[in-house]
Design an enzyme around this catalytic site. Structure first.
Site, PDB file in Angstrom:
ATOM      1  CB  CYS A 116      -0.914   0.107   1.172  1.00 47.06           C
ATOM      2  SG  CYS A 116      -2.376   0.960   0.716  1.00 47.06           S
TER       3      CYS A 116
ATOM      4  CG  HIS B 219      -4.594  -3.646   3.844  1.00 44.41           C
ATOM      5  ND1 HIS B 219      -3.654  -3.800   3.942  1.00 44.41           N
ATOM      6  CD2 HIS B 219      -4.897  -2.828   2.600  1.00 44.41           C
ATOM      7  CE1 HIS B 219      -3.178  -1.960   3.679  1.00 44.41           C
ATOM      8  NE2 HIS B 219      -4.335  -1.718   2.877  1.00 44.41           N
TER       9      HIS B 219
ATOM     10  NE  ARG C 205     -10.052   4.919   0.802  1.00 46.33           N
ATOM     11  CZ  ARG C 205      -8.572   5.288   1.132  1.00 46.33           C
ATOM     12  NH1 ARG C 205      -7.830   6.048   0.632  1.00 46.33           N
ATOM     13  NH2 ARG C 205      -7.439   5.152   2.152  1.00 46.33           N
TER      14      ARG C 205
END
Lengths: 234, 412
Positions: free
Chosen positions: A94, A191, A127
């Site tokens: 990330c 993640h 997003r």
């Protein structure tokens, strides 16, 4: 195989540890131990010098401000670049993934990255939040990629730079590819943590350091988890 | 209450109550959300109008707000009837319903406020006091980042007359609260420090020594608390008096919540000595901390929604008894389970650990990495069969907790 311990360096846990990033460190540590390999794990805070003798460096996720601060410190320190030149492996997630490139956006401004990989990151219009799956770049010899993405950035790989995977569900870098593979560096938006969902990537990183493929582990629970997550997207 | 409301607000209140009653009658829930939605549609200023003429206290933070709200409401009960959102409906719809349904004579109101809504609810309700408990990572797939939340709170609190009761042990809270004109500091503790390594004001690494913390780069440091807990868990009041705190709820964190509640109530003139017996009556809150006896099992329910909450819950589980951990990742829980790696499950070493929930496999992988032995079971009834008669401690995240509560006749 070397009798020396494999040195895992978690880079700036005080800045880059938004959500479960410690997991990737714990998984590498356990998977090495379960093969009888000696392993030493350490976290290095951002006000300390980064040791250059590490074998695998981990960079996690972070908010904009810590990401910008981490970029400044890592550029000033220079240790990560020297370690990579020496043959160390990197696993970056990330915000940490974006740092590997030439530039990234934080707080609406462009900042210089570590320039370890020819890529740049900017802001997407939306997003990217949700489950991701992908087919891992074949030369890596790793089964399907699975994880959870949550990022506002988009990453553009330079010519000749290979992605970690092509996306079959989700957004990743740009809706087509996800992450990066360059030498002994792997970067990803995922993640989960990524290595919990993709233990083969952990083994790949370890095999680069020991110089040989590792014997398989039983992996009952990671296999069940992967099966469940990948099936949920079908 | 409705006597001095404008006509439109009266109509909105009536419609709100009908919608809430209908929702309850049809078994869809307690009606707080739908009622408030209807009321605010008819009169967008309804919350502000209902709050007028009431003395309001707000409670917000990542963890402990439902419990602390209950404690504050109990303490303020010394002064008279209190309106409160006791169902944990902590958004403006829930606040509006709580005030609309409260009797006219309830001139005091204690409202739990979701962290994201404080900036809306504070100007609407013009509270006399707001209590700020803690800020830590929670549902990052949709929640605001911790630093941004603290910054938003700073903006809301600067220049208002509301008195703030705030936790001096959480640097994020201190930074947010210090924008206010007047603050009472409570040493409410901060076991989870991983979201406040870095100064929210200037970005330097905070120096920590014991309970103390200070930024080497700017003025931000731990304020001297007026209220604190001593080693034995007794509350020390600003005037130096020491109060033994006897609660039915477990854990030091709940004693800290009690200290915060006493500090809030003191702003309204409530003496801790009068409030404490009322706090001792609080046995469980919407199933949280409830103990249920069923078919030879004695089941205690603990809710933990994020890493900081899990840290506290694992500290509360009775030594020796089997533990059931239940994990979902539905919308209210947050969809990302990565936070499981922010929780150290090693306090469970050597116990019998059962695992269930939608995302049990994520937890199984986590426990395996943590080298905690466990048994995976398909659901709660299977967990009870596996555990056998006797005590069982249950720790679950939000929707997993609600699922288990449903199996136990929606215990309160």
């Amino acid at each position: 195989m070397s009798t020396e311990a494999i040195r895992l360096v978690w880079v700036y846990p005080d800045l880059l540890s938004t959500y479960g990033d410690r997991g990737n460190l714990l998984i590498l540590e356990q998977r090495a131990r379960r093969r009888g390999l000696a392993v030493e794990a350490m976290g290095v805070n951002y006000d300390q010098a980064l040791p250059e003798s590490g074998d695998i460096y981990l960079l996690g996720g972070g908010e904009d401000r810590p990401q910008v601060l981490a970029a400044e410190r890592l550029r000033a320190d220079g240790g990560l670049g020297r370690a990579v030149a020496r043959g160390a492996a990197v696993f970056a997630v990330c915000a940490g993934y974006q740092l590997l490139g030439n530039s990234f956006y934080g707080n609406g401004e462009q900042y210089a990255g570590l320039e370890l990989v020819d890529m740049r990151s900017d802001r997407g219009e939306t997003r990217a939040v949700g489950e991701l799956s992908g087919e891992v770049t074949p030369e890596l010899g790793v089964p399907a990629l699975t994880g959870f993405e949550n990022h506002g950035g988009r990453t553009h790989l330079g010519p000749g730079v290979r992605p970690l995977a092509t996306v079959t569900h989700g957004i990743g870098n740009d809706g087509a590819t996800e992450g990066v593979w360059s030498g002994r560096m792997l970067g990803t938006y995922l993640h989960g943590p990524a290595l919990a969902r993709n233990p083969a990537l952990a083994d790949l990183l370890l095999s680069w350091i020991v110089g040989a493929a590792l014997p398989p582990l039983a992996d009952e629970w990671p296999s069940k988890l992967r099966g469940e997550r990948l099936a949920a997207l079908r | 209450m409705t006597a001095d409301l404008p006509l439109r607000a009266k109509l909105a209140t009536t419609l709100l109550k009908s919608a809430a009653a209908l929702s309850r009658a049809t078994g869809r829930g307690d009606g707080s959300v739908i009622g408030g939605r209807v009321g605010l549609k008819v009169e967008p200023q309804l919350l502000a109008l209902l709050a007028r003429g009431r003395q309001v206290a707000l409670v917000s933070g990542t963890n402990g707000k439902t419990t602390t709200t209950r404690f504050v409401a109990a303490a303020m009960g010394v002064l008279g009837e209190v309106a409160t959102n006791s169902f944990g409906a902590n958004m403006p719809t829930g606040h509006t319903t709580a005030l609309a349904q409260a009797p006219a004579k309830a001139k005091l109101a204690v409202l739990e406020v979701d962290e994201h809504y404080l900036r809306h609810v504070l100007p609407q309700t013009q509270p006399r006091v707001v209590a700020l408990l803690n800020l830590s990572r929670d549902q990052m797939d949709r929640a605001m980042e911790v630093g941004m939340m603290a910054e938003t709170w700073r903006g809301v609190l600067s220049g208002v007359d509301t008195h703030v009761v705030a936790n001096c042990d959480d640097p994020m809270i201190v930074w947010a609260a210090s924008a206010a004109k007047s603050v009472t500091w409570v040493a409410a503790g901060q076991r989870w420090q991983e979201d406040s390594f870095v100064c929210p004001n200037c970005g330097r690494h905070l120096d920590r020594q014991g309970a103390g913390w200070a930024c080497p780069g700017c003025e931000l440091r731990r304020p001297v608390p007026q209220w604190s807990l001593d080693e034995a868990g007794a509350v020390i009041a600003p005037d130096g008096r020491r109060f033994e705190v006897t609660l039915q709820l477990p854990g030091r964190v709940n004693k800290a919540n009690a200290a915060t509640a006493l500090a809030v109530a003191a702003q309204f003139g409530v003496d801790p000595a009068h409030a404490l017996p009322r706090l001792a009556q609080v046995a469980s809150i919407a199933g949280r901390y409830a103990t249920v006896v069923k078919d030879g099992h004695t089941i205690r329910l603990l809710l933990a929604k994020n890493p900081a909450g899990w840290l506290e819950a694992l500290d509360m589980v009775e030594p020796g008894c089997p533990v059931l951990l239940a994990i979902n990742a539905r919308d209210p829980d947050g969809l990302d389970t990565s936070w499981l790696y922010d929780v150290d499950f090693s306090p469970l070493h050597g116990r019998r650990v059962l695992v269930c929930g939608d995302r049990a496999y994520d937890l199984c992988v986590r426990l395996d990495i943590n080298e905690v032995a466990f048994e995976h079971v398909p659901d709660f009834p299977a967990a009870l069969r596996a555990a056998g008669p006797g005590r069982l401690e249950v720790v679950a995240n939000y929707t997993a907790f609600q699922d288990i509560r449903a199996e136990l006749d929606r215990v309160n």
